[in-house]
Design a protein around this motif. Structure first.
Motif, PDB file in Angstrom:
ATOM      1  N   THR A 258     -11.853  39.553  36.102  1.00 54.39           N
ATOM      2  CA  THR A 258     -11.335  39.940  37.406  1.00 54.39           C
ATOM      3  C   THR A 258     -10.089  40.775  37.188  1.00 54.39           C
ATOM      4  OG1 THR A 258     -10.628  39.137  39.574  1.00 54.39           O
ATOM      5  CG2 THR A 258      -9.860  37.897  37.666  1.00 54.39           C
ATOM      6  N   GLN A 259      -9.738  41.562  38.188  1.00 53.54           N
ATOM      7  CA  GLN A 259      -8.586  42.449  38.073  1.00 53.54           C
ATOM      8  C   GLN A 259      -7.551  42.120  39.129  1.00 53.54           C
ATOM      9  OE1 GLN A 259      -9.819  46.556  38.029  1.00 53.54           O
ATOM     10  NE2 GLN A 259     -10.946  46.353  36.104  1.00 53.54           N
ATOM     11  N   SER A 260      -6.305  42.401  38.776  1.00 55.30           N
ATOM     12  CA  SER A 260      -5.202  42.239  39.694  1.00 55.30           C
ATOM     13  C   SER A 260      -4.133  43.247  39.295  1.00 55.30           C
ATOM     14  CB  SER A 260      -4.662  40.808  39.649  1.00 55.30           C
ATOM     15  OG  SER A 260      -3.655  40.627  40.626  1.00 55.30           O
ATOM     16  N   PHE A 261      -2.989  43.183  39.928  1.00 57.49           N
ATOM     17  CA  PHE A 261      -1.925  44.125  39.586  1.00 57.49           C
ATOM     18  C   PHE A 261      -0.593  43.542  40.034  1.00 57.49           C
ATOM     19  CE2 PHE A 261      -3.034  45.059  43.926  1.00 57.49           C
ATOM     20  CZ  PHE A 261      -1.805  45.268  44.539  1.00 57.49           C
ATOM     21  N   THR A 262       0.455  44.149  39.521  1.00 59.67           N
ATOM     22  CA  THR A 262       1.787  43.890  40.026  1.00 59.67           C
ATOM     23  C   THR A 262       2.498  45.222  40.134  1.00 59.67           C
ATOM     24  OG1 THR A 262       3.818  42.593  39.757  1.00 59.67           O
ATOM     25  CG2 THR A 262       2.852  43.539  37.753  1.00 59.67           C
ATOM     26  N   ARG A 263       3.528  45.285  40.948  1.00 60.97           N
ATOM     27  CA  ARG A 263       4.336  46.486  41.088  1.00 60.97           C
ATOM     28  C   ARG A 263       5.693  46.221  40.452  1.00 60.97           C
ATOM     29  NH1 ARG A 263       1.715  46.101  46.133  1.00 60.97           N
ATOM     30  NH2 ARG A 263       0.363  47.883  46.590  1.00 60.97           N
ATOM     31  N   ALA A 264       6.080  47.129  39.547  1.00 61.93           N
ATOM     32  CA  ALA A 264       7.369  47.010  38.871  1.00 61.93           C
ATOM     33  C   ALA A 264       8.351  47.980  39.533  1.00 61.93           C
ATOM     34  CB  ALA A 264       7.230  47.318  37.388  1.00 61.93           C
ATOM     35  N   ARG A 265       9.424  47.451  40.053  1.00 63.09           N
ATOM     36  CA  ARG A 265      10.431  48.282  40.716  1.00 63.09           C
ATOM     37  C   ARG A 265      11.702  48.293  39.883  1.00 63.09           C
ATOM     38  NH1 ARG A 265      14.200  46.912  44.761  1.00 63.09           N
ATOM     39  NH2 ARG A 265      13.159  44.888  44.984  1.00 63.09           N
ATOM     40  N   ASN A 266      12.207  49.507  39.618  1.00 64.51           N
ATOM     41  CA  ASN A 266      13.441  49.661  38.852  1.00 64.51           C
ATOM     42  C   ASN A 266      14.611  49.353  39.771  1.00 64.51           C
ATOM     43  OD1 ASN A 266      15.602  50.369  37.273  1.00 64.51           O
ATOM     44  ND2 ASN A 266      15.049  52.527  37.057  1.00 64.51           N
ATOM     45  N   ILE A 267      15.281  48.249  39.512  1.00 57.37           N
ATOM     46  CA  ILE A 267      16.374  47.826  40.387  1.00 57.37           C
ATOM     47  C   ILE A 267      17.733  48.208  39.820  1.00 57.37           C
ATOM     48  CG2 ILE A 267      15.067  45.920  41.375  1.00 57.37           C
ATOM     49  CD1 ILE A 267      16.526  44.053  39.434  1.00 57.37           C
ATOM     50  N   THR A 268      17.763  48.947  38.726  1.00 55.15           N
ATOM     51  CA  THR A 268      19.043  49.303  38.121  1.00 55.15           C
ATOM     52  C   THR A 268      19.483  50.683  38.605  1.00 55.15           C
ATOM     53  OG1 THR A 268      18.068  50.335  36.153  1.00 55.15           O
ATOM     54  CG2 THR A 268      18.431  47.956  36.095  1.00 55.15           C
ATOM     55  N   TRP A 269      20.681  51.059  38.197  1.00 61.55           N
ATOM     56  CA  TRP A 269      21.304  52.293  38.685  1.00 61.55           C
ATOM     57  C   TRP A 269      20.828  53.544  37.942  1.00 61.55           C
ATOM     58  CZ3 TRP A 269      24.365  55.371  35.472  1.00 61.55           C
ATOM     59  CH2 TRP A 269      24.610  54.825  34.187  1.00 61.55           C
ATOM     60  N   ARG A 270      20.144  53.329  36.814  1.00 58.72           N
ATOM     61  CA  ARG A 270      19.764  54.496  36.028  1.00 58.72           C
ATOM     62  C   ARG A 270      18.260  54.549  35.830  1.00 58.72           C
ATOM     63  NH1 ARG A 270      23.121  52.584  31.165  1.00 58.72           N
ATOM     64  NH2 ARG A 270      22.375  50.475  30.903  1.00 58.72           N
ATOM     65  N   PRO A 271      17.692  55.694  35.562  1.00 57.35           N
ATOM     66  CA  PRO A 271      16.261  55.796  35.249  1.00 57.35           C
ATOM     67  C   PRO A 271      15.971  55.174  33.888  1.00 57.35           C
ATOM     68  CG  PRO A 271      17.330  57.924  34.971  1.00 57.35           C
ATOM     69  CD  PRO A 271      18.358  57.003  35.566  1.00 57.35           C
ATOM     70  N   VAL A 272      14.756  54.612  33.779  1.00 62.39           N
ATOM     71  CA  VAL A 272      14.327  54.029  32.513  1.00 62.39           C
ATOM     72  C   VAL A 272      12.968  54.628  32.172  1.00 62.39           C
ATOM     73  CG1 VAL A 272      15.594  51.898  32.904  1.00 62.39           C
ATOM     74  CG2 VAL A 272      13.213  52.060  33.609  1.00 62.39           C
ATOM     75  N   THR A 273      12.598  54.508  30.915  1.00 64.36           N
ATOM     76  CA  THR A 273      11.335  55.080  30.438  1.00 64.36           C
ATOM     77  C   THR A 273      10.457  53.981  29.888  1.00 64.36           C
ATOM     78  OG1 THR A 273      12.439  57.153  29.885  1.00 64.36           O
ATOM     79  CG2 THR A 273      10.269  56.762  28.907  1.00 64.36           C
ATOM     80  N   GLU A 294       8.742  57.914  33.170  1.00 67.02           N
ATOM     81  CA  GLU A 294      10.094  57.662  33.650  1.00 67.02           C
ATOM     82  C   GLU A 294      10.041  57.020  35.026  1.00 67.02           C
ATOM     83  OE1 GLU A 294      13.884  60.279  33.260  1.00 67.02           O
ATOM     84  OE2 GLU A 294      13.077  60.672  35.267  1.00 67.02           O
ATOM     85  N   VAL A 295      10.838  55.987  35.183  1.00 66.04           N
ATOM     86  CA  VAL A 295      10.913  55.278  36.454  1.00 66.04           C
ATOM     87  C   VAL A 295      12.344  55.390  36.953  1.00 66.04           C
ATOM     88  CG1 VAL A 295      10.463  53.119  37.671  1.00 66.04           C
ATOM     89  CG2 VAL A 295       9.163  53.665  35.606  1.00 66.04           C
ATOM     90  N   LYS A 296      12.513  56.111  38.047  1.00 71.01           N
ATOM     91  CA  LYS A 296      13.852  56.361  38.590  1.00 71.01           C
ATOM     92  C   LYS A 296      14.376  55.103  39.289  1.00 71.01           C
ATOM     93  CE  LYS A 296      13.253  61.334  39.279  1.00 71.01           C
ATOM     94  NZ  LYS A 296      11.987  61.424  38.547  1.00 71.01           N
ATOM     95  N   PRO A 297      15.689  55.067  39.545  1.00 70.20           N
ATOM     96  CA  PRO A 297      16.231  53.910  40.280  1.00 70.20           C
ATOM     97  C   PRO A 297      15.536  53.739  41.629  1.00 70.20           C
ATOM     98  CG  PRO A 297      18.003  55.187  39.309  1.00 70.20           C
ATOM     99  CD  PRO A 297      16.758  55.979  39.095  1.00 70.20           C
ATOM    100  N   GLY A 298      15.105  52.512  41.890  1.00 69.69           N
ATOM    101  CA  GLY A 298      14.405  52.215  43.131  1.00 69.69           C
ATOM    102  C   GLY A 298      12.948  52.595  43.133  1.00 69.69           C
TER     103      GLY A 298
END
Length: 1005
Positions: A258-273, A294-298
């Motif tokens: 079976t498949q599922s998912f989650t959403r990862a939200r960048n909660i910090t002030w800087r972009p991360v990779t 790259e995942v920008k803040p927010g």
């Protein structure tokens, strides 16, 4: 000239003296004195912020008529908060003034006082003291921004922001950080120079987790009230929050996905990779490659996941998200899934009813169980397709309890009201009937419907053949009815009916049931009979019970159907009475039990007495209409006869035992004034005579047939690899020890899983040896140079795709007809997929089950034990064993925990059990070789002999002298002496007369 000038000077001095003298005169002298005055005795500066300046003046005025000199103005206390100055020493003309300036520059908060002393040379008011007061007030300092928010940082990372501090005074400002989280913040400045605007670098470096607050305090003095700016920051373990968390997965059966998912939200002030996504359990697999994203803040990124259930019960794991921020970091989220969802397990998956006469009926049972471990499975009904008119399905049974179909539904579409099936031993049994209405071969498909998430419908193939036959001629006894006479309230009685075919055509009999139970008074103890075929000159009988629920008279009816167009429906009236009677029989019935045709039947008796308080006249006693004339009353009775209270007569009966089958006859005893006779049922059964012939075939001591039943579920990759790794060494050891192996492989998959499994069997070998299409040898001899490689390849062909382990049933299918006796399985379209030739009559047989969970075949393990014990024939049970590599403990993670089914069959057949988690399977397989080395010298008999006088032993038709064998009563076996042990392949025959067993009477119903 000189005189005049001198005289004039004298005159002037005289005049001055006169004037001065005149000043000392009251009212006149004052007017010529120097008088100084100040305009205030006190100066009050009020509140002045620390570091700021305020100025006030004191006026020294000449209020006289004579000038004077202002000499000095100074602070007497020397307080540095005050500065005193005046315009300098100088002459102050009458009416003029001189200013003394007092400046207040508070250096601390609070009241500050001084005394200013003014000195002149005036005659009057020469000195004045002025009290000076002021209040140092807090200094407002501009700090921008008022709140410095560092937002969210990972722990042990840092961020620097700036504060702008404007110093409005000529004092340096002190900068400090205060508050509960002061240690997490730092400034690069500790003082701000006077009258300047300064950029202060402020750093946030959290070493702990949580929301943090602090204050930057700026003040002009150590004790001054500070101006502040708020510092705010939040420290988190990593850059992401996951929604949802834990990541939920559907409750699915083991081996499903079976498949599922989650959403990862960048909660910090800087972009991360993002870098690598990994899990600590291979049952969970990331479904997308997000490396270098790259995942920008927010910003939110979706992480799809797949769960392949590898074990029963709850499963939790951890997804690790690698990413780069200030340095390589990781975030983790819990993955929450559960294997063991309810799933429908069915056995068998095909029913062949063989051949019947048109109008006949025969039933076979399929068992429905829950192959999951968590929660109930709900059975919802059945439907039939194809030639469904020639088949039918009885109501489901849980044990012996019938569960009716949904009202308003009828075959071929029957509904069930969500009948629950619990995990474990719970089961529903469905009896499927073949009742052809016309000749020819008939095939239908029975579809089972449940709430199984993955396989809500399971198909059972139904086959049968019907032949034409003439009309049935039959006899049905007793006639004209089955009369129970009187049965005392609260008790019950059993009689029966007898159906015989005296004609030349076979009788097809079906639907034998109580069509009218008299309000629950009549029933068949063994349940209704589906029917069967009664050949010429044969018969059958069955019990009917009468247990009246209350006193009264009862009428009922037995109904059955025969293949006779004139009278297709046959009925037998039932009658019974329940009322108090003075006559009582002890025992209340006479049961001779099962008696062999050649064994004597001991006479049996009952005592009929008067249990009333008054005498009773016994008027009659006779045998009523029964199923046959096998019973006889030995004791003659002179009737009528008065029986005093407690008095009675003993009646003895014999049983002729010359007609095979069950027999039921009523004995009636009547009393005067009682409307119905007392019933004493007579019961007996005649079996065949005890001349026994047991046949055996001597096996070969160096031959061993091995059937590997290997699970092909999704979690078996490691264990299949271990089995393949053990084969080369084990086969070589067999060669060294001179054991000739014949090896075959089948799976635990009973039904095809076409949508998931590939290959010609689609995961459902159903007992057929792998590979079912014959592209590689299926029965492999250990003498072949590539034996191990071939067996390993056949294991690989099983795959890792199935979801249901039914190994005991696939084993039974593999070793029984039609697979074991046919080159082709007639139930499949694939050619030449039978197992004929795999089993050698002279070889021992070992079944090796390799499964990481227990069996879900449904039927009682004892039925599989009995099957294996019978594979090699009568008395050859010990030549077949089952060995099980299955979960036995918690040493490693398996799809299911320890289960009793495989293990109990292994133990009951003399095999062995070991943990599938064992690293090397070689030593376990060596146990099979140890059993293949000795010829069989003892052969167990099917019945107990009546001594050895009539016993004879033949080998290949030649009778052996009695000194070459013995009978061992303890083992009930014929044991050959060492010089006479039969050689492989020889036929052994043991003839003997079995002992007559006296069966005690059964308890009263």
């Amino acid at each position: 000239m000189k005189t005049g000038l001198g005289g004039g000077r004298i005159i002037g001095l005289s005049l001055l003296a006169a004037l001065l003298a005149a000043c000392h005169e009251p009212g006149n002298t004052r007017s010529v004195m120097a008088t100084a005055a100040v305009d205030s005795d006190a100066l009050d500066f009020g509140e002045v912020p620390v570091g700021q300046w305020r100025e006030k003046v004191v006026r020294i005025r000449n209020v006289g008529y004579v000038p004077f000199r202002a000499l000095e103005a100074l602070g007497l206390e020397g307080n540095p908060a005050y500065q005193v100055s005046f315009e300098g020493e100088g002459r102050v003309e009458p009416g003029a003034e001189k200013l003394v300036r007092v400046r207040f520059h508070p250096l601390a908060e609070g009241p500050v006082e001084e005394r200013v002393h003014v000195t002149t040379d005036a005659n009057s008011g020469r000195e004045h003291t002025v009290r000076v007061m002021g209040q140092g007030a807090p200094l407002p300092i501009d700090i921008q921004p008022p709140v410095l928010d560092f937002e969210t940082l990972e722990v042990d990372s840092e961020r620097t922001l700036r504060l702008t501090i404007t110093n409005p005074v000529d004092l340096p400002l002190i900068v400090t950080v205060k508050g509960a989280a002061a240690d997490a913040f730092r400034t690069d400045t500790i003082t701000v120079p006077p009258l300047s605007t300064h950029q202060v670098e402020t750093r946030y470096l959290p070493t702990e987790l949580g929301d943090m607050r602090a204050l930057v305090e700026v003040r002009p003095c150590a004790t001054c009230t500070p101006s502040t700016a708020e510092l705010a920051g939040r420290s988190v373990a990593n850059a992401f929050v996951f929604e949802p968390s834990p990541v939920p997965f559907d409750l699915i059966p083991v081996h499903e996905r079976t498949q599922s998912f989650t959403r990862a939200r960048n909660i910090t002030w800087r972009p991360v990779t993002l870098q690598e996504l990994t899990t600590n359990d291979r049952a969970f697999t990331p479904m997308a490659s997000l490396r270098a994203t790259e995942v920008k803040p927010g910003e939110v990124v979706k992480l799809p996941m797949e769960f392949a259930a590898r074990t029963s019960g709850p499963t939790k794991a951890m997804l690790t998200v690698g990413y780069e921020s200030d340095k390589p970091r990781q975030a983790q989220v819990v993955l929450d899934a559960s294997g063991g969802r309810p799933r429908l397990a069915v056995a068998p998956l095909a029913l062949d009813f063989g051949e019947l006469p048109v109008g006949g009926k025969v039933g076979k049972t399929i068992r429905l169980t829950n192959g999951g471990t968590t929660g109930n499975l709900y059975f919802q009904g059945v439907r039939g397709t194809g030639a469904a008119a020639h088949f039918s399905v009885d109501v489901p049974l849980r044990g012996k309890t019938p569960l009716p179909w949904t009202a308003g539904t009828a075959w071929p579409a029957l509904g069930a009201d969500n009948l629950p099936i619990a995990p474990g031993a719970d089961a529903l049994d469905l009896t499927v009937y073949f009742e052809p209405t016309g000749e020819g071969p008939w095939t239908a498909t029975l579809v089972l419907v449940s709430d199984d998430l993955i396989n809500p419908e399971r198909e059972i193939v139904l086959t049968g053949r019907a032949r034409s036959t003439g009309p049935c001629v039959f006899e049905l006894h007793p006639q004209p009815m089955l009369d129970f006479g009187n049965v005392e309230p609260g008790r019950g009685a059993v009689l029966g009916f007898y159906f015989r075919n005296p004609g030349r055509e076979e009788c097809a009999v079906k639907d034998i049931h109580i069509s009218n139970d008299g309000g629950g008074a009549f029933f068949m103890p063994g349940g209704k009979l589906a029917g069967g075929v009664v050949p010429y000159d044969s018969a059958f009988s069955a019990m009917i019970a009468f247990r009246p629920p209350a006193p009264g008279q009862f009428q009922g009816e037995l109904k059955l159907t025969v293949n006779n167009p004139t009278t297709p429906t046959v009925t037998l009236p039932l009658r019974g009475v329940s009322q108090a009677s003075c006559l009582v029989a002890a025992p209340s019935f006479v049961d001779f039990g099962p008696i062999r045709y050649d064994c004597p039947a001991m006479p049996r008796r009952t005592f009929i007495s008067n249990q009333c308080a008054a005498p009773v006249v016994m008027t009659d006693a006779h045998l009523g209409a029964g199923t046959s004339p096998q019973f006889h009353q030995v004791t003659p009775l002179a009737l009528p006869r008065m029986l005093a209270p407690g008095e009675g007569v003993e009646v003895e009966f014999t049983y002729a035992r010359n007609v095979h089958g069950q027999h039921y006859t009523p004995f009636f005893a009547s009393a005067e004034s009682e409307t119905a006779p007392l019933l004493v049922p007579l019961l007996a059964e005649t079996n065949h005579e005890g001349l026994q012939l047991d046949r055996f075939i001597q096996g070969t001591d160096s031959q061993l047939d091995v059937l590997f039943v290997v699970s092909n579920t999704t979690t078996m990759d490691t264990f299949q690899a271990r089995l393949k790794a053990a084969l080369p060494g084990w086969i070589e050891r067999a060669r060294t020890e001179g054991v000739d192996l014949r090896l075959g492989v089948t799976s635990t998959g009973l039904g095809a899983r076409a949508s998931v499994c590939g290959g010609p069997a689609a995961g459902g070998e159903a007992g057929r040896l792998s590979p079912v299409d014959g592209r590689r040898s299926r029965a492999i001899s250990s003498t072949a140079a590539t034996a191990a490689e071939t067996v390993g390849a056949n294991i690989d062909d099983l795959g890792l795709c199935h979801n249901l382990v039914q190994g005991l049933e696939t084993m039974r299918q593999a070793l029984s007809s039609p697979l074991a006796t046919s080159a082709d399985d007639p139930r499949t379209p694939l050619p030449n997929d039978g197992n004929q030739g795999f089993i050698r009559s002279t070889a021992r047989l070992a079944v090796v089950v390799v499964s990481d969970e227990d069996d879900h075949s449904g039927f009682d393990p004892e039925s599989y034990v009995q099957f294996l014990q019978a594979v090699k024939g009568t008395g050859m049970a010990h030549r077949t064993q089952l060995y099980a590599l299955v979960p036995t403990d918690s040493r490693c993670t398996t799809a299911g925990g320890p289960g009793p089914r495989f293990s109990s069959v292994a133990q009951r057949t003399g095999g062995a059990v070991a943990s599938i988690c064992t690293g090397d399977y070689g030593p376990f397989l060596d146990k099979l070789l140890q059993r293949a080395g000795e010829p069989q010298a003892d052969f167990s008999l099917s019945a107990t002999p009546n001594g050895t006088a009539e016993m004879s032993v033949r080998v290949q038709g030649r009778r052996l002298p009695e000194d070459q064998w013995t009978y061992d009563p303890a083992r009930n076996a014929v044991v050959f002496r060492s010089i006479a042990v039969p050689t492989p392949g020889q036929m052994i025959e043991v003839r003997y007369r079995s002992a007559c067993v006296v069966t005690p009477a059964a308890p009263a119903p």
